[in-house]
Motif scaffolding. Sequence first.
Motif, PDB file in Angstrom:
ATOM      1  N   ARG A  12       0.850  -1.199   0.000  1.00  0.00           N
ATOM      2  CA  ARG A  12       0.000   0.000   0.000  1.00  0.00           C
ATOM      3  C   ARG A  12       0.878   1.238   0.000  1.00  0.00           C
ATOM      4  N   VAL A  13       0.277   2.372  -0.302  1.00  0.00           N
ATOM      5  CA  VAL A  13       0.954   3.651  -0.180  1.00  0.00           C
ATOM      6  C   VAL A  13       0.393   4.318   1.069  1.00  0.00           C
ATOM      7  N   ARG A  14       1.263   4.795   1.945  1.00  0.00           N
ATOM      8  CA  ARG A  14       0.817   5.327   3.239  1.00  0.00           C
ATOM      9  C   ARG A  14       0.324   6.757   3.071  1.00  0.00           C
ATOM     10  N   LEU A  15      -0.971   6.948   3.271  1.00  0.00           N
ATOM     11  CA  LEU A  15      -1.590   8.257   3.141  1.00  0.00           C
ATOM     12  C   LEU A  15      -2.381   8.657   4.379  1.00  0.00           C
ATOM     13  N   ALA A  16      -2.982   7.700   5.047  1.00  0.00           N
ATOM     14  CA  ALA A  16      -3.838   7.982   6.196  1.00  0.00           C
ATOM     15  C   ALA A  16      -3.031   8.153   7.475  1.00  0.00           C
ATOM     16  N   GLN A  17      -3.555   8.970   8.372  1.00  0.00           N
ATOM     17  CA  GLN A  17      -2.964   9.123   9.702  1.00  0.00           C
ATOM     18  C   GLN A  17      -3.516   8.008  10.586  1.00  0.00           C
ATOM     19  N   THR A  18      -2.781   6.933  10.654  1.00  0.00           N
ATOM     20  CA  THR A  18      -3.217   5.773  11.428  1.00  0.00           C
ATOM     21  C   THR A  18      -2.087   5.291  12.332  1.00  0.00           C
ATOM     22  N   PRO A  19      -2.387   4.596  13.420  1.00  0.00           N
ATOM     23  CA  PRO A  19      -3.720   4.188  13.872  1.00  0.00           C
ATOM     24  C   PRO A  19      -4.537   5.361  14.397  1.00  0.00           C
TER      25      PRO A  19
END
Length: 340
Positions: A12-19
């Motif tokens: 995946r490409v990391r885009l979301a502010q997670t967790p």
Amino acid sequence: MPQPLDFQYPERVRLAQTPTPLQKMERLSDRFGVDIYFKRDDYTGTELSGNKIRKLEFLLHRALQMGVDTVITCGGAQSNHCRATAFAAKRLGLKTVLLLRTPDPEKPPATEANILLDYLADATIIWITPEQYQQRYQYFAWQAEQLVAAGACPYIIPEGGSNALGAWGYVATVEELVNDVNLLGGSGAESTTVISAVGSGGTTAGLVLGNKLLSADFRIVGVNVCNDQDYFQKVIGDIVDDFQKNYLSQPVVSSADIEILDGYVGRGYALSQPQELEAIRDLARLEGVVLDPVYTGKAYYAMISELEKNPECFGSRIVFLHTGGLFGLFSITEQMAELL
């Protein structure tokens, strides 16, 4: 306790502010005598806010692998998915074409809320009727042909990012939730019900799959905000079957694992009843949390309506998945103003 099954996430490409955080709604919990937590997936970003970006991380990685320069997707006029896609694509240097549904394409909705953000992200918007939207896959193919003829290289993302690849976003969310719940402590006897809105099926499919793959033992309940139980049993079932065929050595989910709480569609998709908007208002005033009218507002109204009938109906602990959608409120300001 059963051990998680062997599986491997796609890239995946990391885009979301997670967790994202799990927050207890103290006053709401006191009201019903049940521990109620919100999983704050509205915190995944600002312009990317909500659940869609978790799916897009996997879908857009696939697009980049394929060397595309344009993504095509679709949704309602105020689609959170389309807005998130437009901004996520822009971050990755891709163009976006959006097929948006409206009763009269010759008189499209005002440039406000998510539509305004779509234009800010330089998305190309093509307005189509609800009848045309029912044939959206044909419109996808036609638009892709037009782009190829113009020298572009397009990639089609389905409504809501809801397919087998996108479902991995909510398998990963279950992994977060397992960690969240473990940190709560307790006797270990508490049952946990995860409640979320269902609009295109991919989020619920991922939750159901993740629940099995991670042996989480949650109860997963989806609240349909359009169509009906039978429709979503099939839609979610198809996504699950495709996921299991493509990514697992053997099935882990059956149709019995897909639970839909029907009866709260109200006036229809993206159409609000006063009691739903009152529930949004009351939660904002009780807990300082803002829901949206299309998804989380309906699902939340369903949850509290069931709790009012029977506070024990979901067990001793509830996790309500806040899937974002704040911007949608700005398209119904007159309706909300009447309640303030």
